[in-house]
Each structure stands twice: as C-alpha cells, then as structure tokens.
Design an enzyme around this catalytic site. Structure first.
Site, PDB file in Angstrom:
ATOM      1  N   HIS A 119       0.661  -1.216  -0.157  1.00 26.91           N
ATOM      2  CA  HIS A 119       0.068  -0.033   0.093  1.00 26.91           C
ATOM      3  C   HIS A 119       0.797   0.997  -0.004  1.00 26.91           C
ATOM      4  CE1 HIS A 119      -2.877   2.989   1.641  1.00 26.91           C
ATOM      5  NE2 HIS A 119      -3.608   2.391   0.941  1.00 26.91           N
ATOM      6  N   THR A 121       1.234   3.620   1.956  1.00 27.76           N
ATOM      7  CA  THR A 121       1.642   4.017   3.383  1.00 27.76           C
ATOM      8  C   THR A 121       2.795   3.203   3.783  1.00 27.76           C
ATOM      9  OG1 THR A 121      -0.046   2.612   4.394  1.00 27.76           O
ATOM     10  CG2 THR A 121      -0.539   5.014   3.931  1.00 27.76           C
ATOM     11  N   LYS A 122       3.056   2.122   2.829  1.00 29.82           N
ATOM     12  CA  LYS A 122       4.392   1.202   3.492  1.00 29.82           C
ATOM     13  C   LYS A 122       5.547   1.342   2.910  1.00 29.82           C
ATOM     14  CE  LYS A 122       0.800  -1.129   5.739  1.00 29.82           C
ATOM     15  NZ  LYS A 122      -0.091  -0.172   5.586  1.00 29.82           N
ATOM     16  N   SER A 123       6.526   0.753   3.494  1.00 24.94           N
ATOM     17  CA  SER A 123       7.931   0.917   3.244  1.00 24.94           C
ATOM     18  C   SER A 123       8.316   0.899   1.564  1.00 24.94           C
ATOM     19  CB  SER A 123       8.969   0.680   4.107  1.00 24.94           C
ATOM     20  OG  SER A 123       8.945  -0.783   3.980  1.00 24.94           O
TER      21      SER A 123
END
Length: 324
Positions: A119, A121-123
C-alpha cells in the site's frame, strides 16, 4: 487479499477458529471471516505489543483454535523460528501478517507464510497490492492460482489448462502497480536509511522532552519505519490530542477501537479477555511521520508532548511500565 488467500490454502475445515491479536488493523480480522473462519481475539505482550506463542497456546487450549494469524504491529517483526516451533509442537497453523514490516520481518521458517502490503503508506510502496512469501511450494502455487480466479494453468495438474479448478478471486497485482513497486524497490535502501535517521532523532527528542513518561514498543526500530506510535498515560494522551489539534498537527489512534469492540453484527467472533491490549491502547497515540518530516516539525511535536505530559507524573500501569 494475500491474507485471505493464504488462509484459504491452509486446508482448514470451514468455520475453524483462528487466533488474532486485539491490537491490529481490521484487515487481519476481516480476512479470517472472509476465508470462512471464526476469529478468536487474544491479548498481547505488554512489552512487544505482539501476540506471542505462549498466549496463543493458552488461547488454543481454551478454544480449540486451529490456526494463528500473528501481526507484526507497527512494523515490529515476529520470530518465525519460534512460531515454527509452536506449529510443530501444537499442530496449529501459523500465518504472519507483516503488512507494514517489509525489510524488518524476515522469513526464517519455511513453514510459516508471511504476507506484506505494498500500500502507498508502506515502506515498499506500489500504491496497492501485496506479497505472499512461503517456503511451501503447494501454498505458493495455490495462492497464485486463487489470485487468478482459480484457473488451472498447470498442464501437469490432471485438468485441462484454462479450466476453473477452485473458486478464487481477481487478486493479481496489476502490471502498473508492479512497475511502481520495482521503482520503489530501487530507492528502498536509501529511503530506509532516511527513515531510520528521522525515527532516531524523533524518539530522542521526545525522550528529552518527556523523560520517563513515555513507553515505547520493545525491540529495535523497524528497518524502514512508516508509523511513529508511542504510549503515554491516558490523560496525557487526551491532552496531547487537543494540543495537537489546536496547532494543526495530525494524530491517530492506531488500531482503535480494538477488534473486540467493533460492531456486534460483525460475527462470528470469539472474544477472549484482553486487559493488556486495553491498557496499552488507552494511551497509544500515533504522531506524524514521513520522509519529509523536518527537525523543526519534530521539535514542535515534542513541545506539545512535553506540555501534555508535564502536569502529571507517570501514570502507566506498573505491570506494563516498560520502556523498550
């Protein structure tokens, strides 16, 4: 979808009980239900804020659970070797929801599947999508097939190629998102180092401002932090939210309400006592975190935390008072 398809591949009878921690995003919960199973909501460790094999053993003994969906909350990794030993000892299947733990959660046990999120928002950000990692070729093949509607593409499977052999879903990662993920991967190590530096500065600044009035999740920092979450006494957390709102600083109450507090019509569910999760959640607050967070902004947030915690001495429950 990665969680749901992996749960489908474990070979559990319909309606099996699957243990999940109370402190997690609802996707962990809904994946169990959509896979045709019953979530068993369990408590967490007071220091790591994670479900442990010991707690899972106790809960399984009481409920007859057949599987565990352990969550790498806030990017903190699980020891997959410990979970593998638990699986071999109990016969209970284990899946790791490592949605936010890419780079931190290693797959050291071949029999414990790990699922990551891509997603935005992930790293490792692709915008949307996920990765299922397992050392079990049968699970990998079944997940791949189920993600493509359940169509058989294996000429050695005993069915004509193209025939529907299982009821799957259209869960394939799109070509566009795969391209974005590749581009994101090219920058991953650079961004991970930047995130670590910001995280260290942020935590040191807050500790200097608030002293011993904060509790941090135990263990080392994630390899590429994307969330910054800290626990303080509940009254201080409430003041912090008001101060931040007045100064246009966003905050979040991550993973709240806890799973056992969601609507009664979200069934079936088995709710075990979760006093530790409730105590920790009462003071958790998520603060802004990004690659673009400046030192001046960190100072502003730390000053808000200093004011929020200044009027009361430490109020964390004694048996939960650990500082990681």
């Amino acid at each position: 979808m990665g969680l749901e398809l992996t749960l489908h591949c474990l070979g559990l009878p319909p309606g099996s009980k699957v243990i999940v921690p109370a402190l997690t995003f609802v996707a962990s919960f809904t994946a169990i239900i959509r896979a045709g199973h019953v979530p068993v909501i369990a408590d967490i460790d007071p220091e790591s804020w994670l479900l442990t094999p010991e707690t899972a053993s106790d809960v399984a003994a009481q409920t007859g659970a057949a599987a565990v969906l352990a969550v790498a909350a806030f990017g903190k990794p699980h020891d997959t070797k410990r979970w593998s030993a638990f699986r071999k000892k109990t016969g209970i299947e284990v899946v790791i929801d490592a949605a936010g733990a890419f780079g931190s959660q290693w797959v050291e046990a071949a029999d414990v599947p790990v699922i990551y999120s891509l997603h935005a928002t992930k790293s490792l950000a692709a915008g949307e999508g996920g990765i299922v990692v397992s050392g079990n070729p049968a699970i990998n093949a079944r997940v791949r097939q189920l993600s493509n509607f359940g169509i058989n593409l294996d000429p050695e499977a005993g069915l004509p190629t193209g025939h529907l052999s299982f009821v799957g879903s259209n869960a394939k990662l799109s070509e566009y998102h795969a391209a974005v993920a590749h581009a994101s991967l090219d920058q991953w190590h650079l961004h991970a180092g930047q995130r670590q530096k910001i995280y260290r500065t942020y935590r040191e600044t807050l500790d200097a401002a608030c002293g011993d009035k904060l509790q941090w999740q135990s263990g080392s920092a994630p390899a590429a932090p994307t969330i910054f979450c800290v626990r303080m006494a509940e009254p201080a957390r409430n003041r912090m939210e008001k101060i931040c709102q007045s100064r246009h600083i966003a905050t979040r109450r991550w993973y709240q309400p806890l799973l056992h507090k969601h609507a009664e019509q979200v069934t079936p569910t088995i709710k075990m006592p979760v006093p530790i999760a409730e105590s920790i959640a009462s003071g958790l607050i998520g603060l802004p975190f990004s690659l673009f967070l400046s030192s001046d902004e960190i100072t502003r947030i730390a000053e808000a935390a200093r004011q929020a915690t200044a009027t009361h001495r430490k109020q964390l429950s004694p048996h939960l008072d650990h500082h990681g």
